[in-house]
Design an enzyme around this catalytic site. Structure first.
Site, PDB file in Angstrom:
ATOM      1  N   TRP A 152       0.822  -1.211   0.000  1.00 32.51           N
ATOM      2  CA  TRP A 152       0.000   0.000   0.000  1.00 32.51           C
ATOM      3  C   TRP A 152       0.852   1.254   0.000  1.00 32.51           C
ATOM      4  O   TRP A 152       0.576   2.220  -0.705  1.00 32.51           O
ATOM      5  CB  TRP A 152      -0.994  -0.023   1.165  1.00 32.51           C
ATOM      6  CG  TRP A 152      -2.043  -1.062   0.921  1.00 32.51           C
ATOM      7  CD1 TRP A 152      -2.159  -2.276   1.538  1.00 32.51           C
ATOM      8  CD2 TRP A 152      -3.086  -1.016  -0.068  1.00 32.51           C
ATOM      9  NE1 TRP A 152      -3.216  -2.971   0.995  1.00 32.51           N
ATOM     10  CE2 TRP A 152      -3.804  -2.233   0.019  1.00 32.51           C
ATOM     11  CE3 TRP A 152      -3.476  -0.080  -1.012  1.00 32.51           C
ATOM     12  CZ2 TRP A 152      -4.890  -2.528  -0.807  1.00 32.51           C
ATOM     13  CZ3 TRP A 152      -4.555  -0.347  -1.845  1.00 32.51           C
ATOM     14  CH2 TRP A 152      -5.248  -1.566  -1.730  1.00 32.51           C
ATOM     15  N   ASP A 180      -1.206   6.738   6.150  1.00 32.42           N
ATOM     16  CA  ASP A 180      -2.363   5.920   5.774  1.00 32.42           C
ATOM     17  C   ASP A 180      -2.599   4.950   6.932  1.00 32.42           C
ATOM     18  O   ASP A 180      -1.786   4.066   7.180  1.00 32.42           O
ATOM     19  CB  ASP A 180      -2.033   5.162   4.479  1.00 32.42           C
ATOM     20  CG  ASP A 180      -3.128   4.179   4.083  1.00 32.42           C
ATOM     21  OD1 ASP A 180      -4.154   4.074   4.790  1.00 32.42           O
ATOM     22  OD2 ASP A 180      -2.947   3.502   3.046  1.00 32.42           O
ATOM     23  N   LYS A 224     -12.226  -1.392   7.572  1.00 34.07           N
ATOM     24  CA  LYS A 224     -11.482  -2.373   8.356  1.00 34.07           C
ATOM     25  C   LYS A 224     -11.998  -2.347   9.796  1.00 34.07           C
ATOM     26  O   LYS A 224     -12.530  -3.318  10.286  1.00 34.07           O
ATOM     27  CB  LYS A 224      -9.995  -2.057   8.349  1.00 34.07           C
ATOM     28  CG  LYS A 224      -9.435  -1.589   7.024  1.00 34.07           C
ATOM     29  CD  LYS A 224      -9.288  -2.692   6.017  1.00 34.07           C
ATOM     30  CE  LYS A 224      -8.542  -2.204   4.785  1.00 34.07           C
ATOM     31  NZ  LYS A 224      -8.397  -3.245   3.769  1.00 34.07           N
TER      32      LYS A 224
END
Lengths: 429, 429
Positions: free
Chosen positions: B168, B240, B264
């Site tokens: 990511w 992030d 999440k």
């Protein structure tokens, strides 16, 4: 982990009769069908009582809960079909026995794949979308598409044409200015956005990469009944259909791109549907954020990153419901009927109510109107709310009233509004 | 328009006892509280029967419906708290007596404003967010932020530093290349993303506009336990936090921007939370799509266009639940306990199971592991699914297994997984 059985007792205080029925008869178990009965509505307010005997009555659970619906005339997010909400309620905790809510599913799992694939298939059936068009389920609303369209179709030096019939078309034009040479070929602003021009008088640029319209202006209530023929080299017509998407049949093959926020006619907010001719995909400018690149989404079947899964699920339920109602030909008939009685009431009020929009282009979806005695408008909205008709206030930029009567607004809702308007006029004329 | 009363009868086929309770005792009426009991779980599967006597039994409504939950180890969208789902179910059709679903509410109406304002207030309380930070509820996932961050903080010629500890972070770096001079100051790729470097050895560019990290790498299971001090001129650290957001306390004041996809730990997919120091707002590049401009969203309190209302509502319910559990200090304790027993099982398996990640930076959220006998992995996943533990397959890019054990995964779920792992090993060692 709970099992539920629901019962419904409708009691109309104006009559001694009671109606008892169970609207869940075919949705308590997993089912593809949404054809179960929608509770009927009347102009009378209903007193709803629920009486259920359970085996253990030692808890403090209340014996009744009012679930009175209002008639919600909001411009979006907007009212959804009751049977769709009931189905969503019945499946929220455990989708069709899979042990998860749709909100919990991996977007790459077989359960969600079946949901998004069925949603696409049903939308394709509804709009008769040709094979050479991709269907994308995206995020960010039409406002994101205002940027995505020029970023994907143009180079910075390319001219594009915008036909501006209201605030949304104007916003789309302004956003495009960042990414190409956008040009307004006609604007209804001087007429306060109440008209659509004759297409013959449009001076389209033959070098334009596309011609952009907003098919229905949510704020001003102006709707295209036919579509202009693009005279640009590639014959590309682009339409923002956010507020009349799936409200009537559309010949998709006339368009290069159709895009629509879901939150008017087909679902909750947070989903944007893009229908794009496949040959237009793949030429995004280098500065296009990856999430605005149609190629990325088309190649990944809208699953490049995590999509708005629950919203897509809800759209799927609505598509299923629209098909079950007979498709968009039937939907359009219902929408015409609703709009007809509302505009008729306005036009026959002797000027007490006024709709400024040219009769030929009045929207079937958003009906703006003013009161001759504008000082009565606040009272109108207040009294309507008391009668459980809400969100009738016009957009802050235009004032007055606006009744949004999308697919999911029942005829009974418009009938109730019309009856109220006549009564209000009788009392205040 | 239906009124409902729910009852719950849990019957464990392994015992003759039955448990009857009503989990709705304090949610059937509008309530701000989510402190009601969560049904307990055991490793035994439960047979659930519902028996409800209603006044009219002439309908064909089924008398029972299995609502067995699975333990869902998906990396996102992921399992949500059961009590939150139950509350959402109870309010779906008619939110607190207002006559509408949250999905139908105008985003500018008082009902939804109360929802988004409470969600923000609760998130501020949870993370102790200082006043000089704005909280934005946006769309498009972290992937949209990969572009928004450089577009808002940089000019095209500005250098920025990326510390890449997994896929990511690498994607974020690559997207930033479109909008500024992004530079990788360290990458764990050669070690297959199993490490985080000593911060002393980082060669930060003093001219960089920011230093970017991915606080928890969902695919590789690498999590920052401390954060590097940015050495750039403006001392801006950007993180992030999609996959460990609200899983533990965080000192927000150390960051310029924190962003996180909700799907999440804090809600369904379709919502992205951005926490940004207000002085960083207002310098977007001219080519920034309006929907990626933090200034627009901050000035409009996340209501510039229609936000993902239902997703924000769900996040609000989760925030409320996290506060009710005692806040993030308590949540972190629970998460540490769950991770501890899982890593311990792996480490004490004598090599039967292996986690490749450096012990000092193992994620509390995403636990990747492989089997020494890799040909057993498919069998492991198949048997686990039979035991109602799903989504244990590792990301396609790394293989093996991955157990995502976010906030909403109960300890009982991890205990069941661990017991299964030991049993599986005993049978296959």
């Amino acid at each position: 982990m709970a099992a539920t059985v629901h019962s419904l007792l409708l009691q109309n205080p104006n009559h001694s009769s009671t109606i008892l029925k169970n609207p869940y008869s075919n949705i308590a178990f997993p089912s593809q069908s949404v054809n179960f009965m929608t509770p009927t509505r009347s102009n009378k307010s209903l007193c709803i009582t629920c009486t259920t005997q359970v085996q253990d009555l030692s808890t403090t659970a209340p014996a009744s809960q009012s679930q009175d619906r209002v008639f919600n005339f909001a411009a979006g997010p907007a009212t959804l079909p009751e049977n769709v909400l009931k189905k969503a309620e019945s499946e929220l905790y455990n989708w069709r026995g899979c042990g998860m809510s749709v909100m919990e599913m991996s977007h790459r799992g077989k359960e969600f794949l079946s949901i998004i694939q069925k949603a696409e298939a049903d939308l394709r059936a509804l709009l008769n979308i040709p094979e050479e068009y991709a269907v994308l389920f995206l995020q960010g609303g039409a406002t994101t598409q205002f940027a995505a369209v020029p970023l994907n179709l143009c180079k910075p030096e390319d001219p594009v044409d915008y036909l501006v019939t209201g605030s949304w078309g104007d916003k789309a034009f302004k956003e495009a200015q960042k990414f190409c040479k956008s040009n307004v070929i006609w604007s209804g602003k001087s007429d306060k956005y109440t008209k659509i021009p004759s297409f013959d008088e449009l001076e389209q640029n033959p070098d334009a990469k596309y011609l952009h319209i907003c098919a229905n202006e949510t704020i001003h209530g102006v709707e295209f009944k036919e579509y202009p023929t693009p005279k640009n080299k590639d014959r590309i017509l682009v339409a923002d259909m956010s507020s009349n998407f799936c409200s009537k049949p559309v010949d998709v093959s006339k368009f290069g791109i159709i895009y629509a926020g879901a939150q008017k006619n087909v679902g909750p907010s947070g989903v944007t549907v893009v229908i794009i001719r496949k040959d237009l995909i793949g030429n995004a400018q280098p500065i296009t954020p990856v999430m605005l690149d149609y190629k990325i989404h088309a190649e990944n079947n809208s699953l490049y990153n995590t999509p708005p899964c629950y919203g897509i699920y809800m759209c799927g339920l609505v598509f299923e419901d629209l098909l079950a109602q007979g498709g968009l030909v039937e939907i359009e008939k219902k929408n015409k009927k609703k709009a007809e009685i509302l505009y008729q009431t306005i036009d026959e009020s002797g000027g007490f109510y006024r709709c400024p929009v040219d009769k030929s282009v009045r929207s079937l979806m958003n009906v703006p109107f003013t009161l001759e005695k504008s000082d009565l408008e606040a009272e109108f909205i207040k009294e309507a709310a008391k009668e459980k008709m809400v969100q009738l206030k016009g957009h802050r930029s235009v004032g007055g009233m606006r009744a949004s009567i999308y697919n999911a607004m029942p005829l009974a809702g418009v009938e109730k509004l019309v009856a109220f308007m006549k009564d209000f006029q009788a009392r205040h004329a």
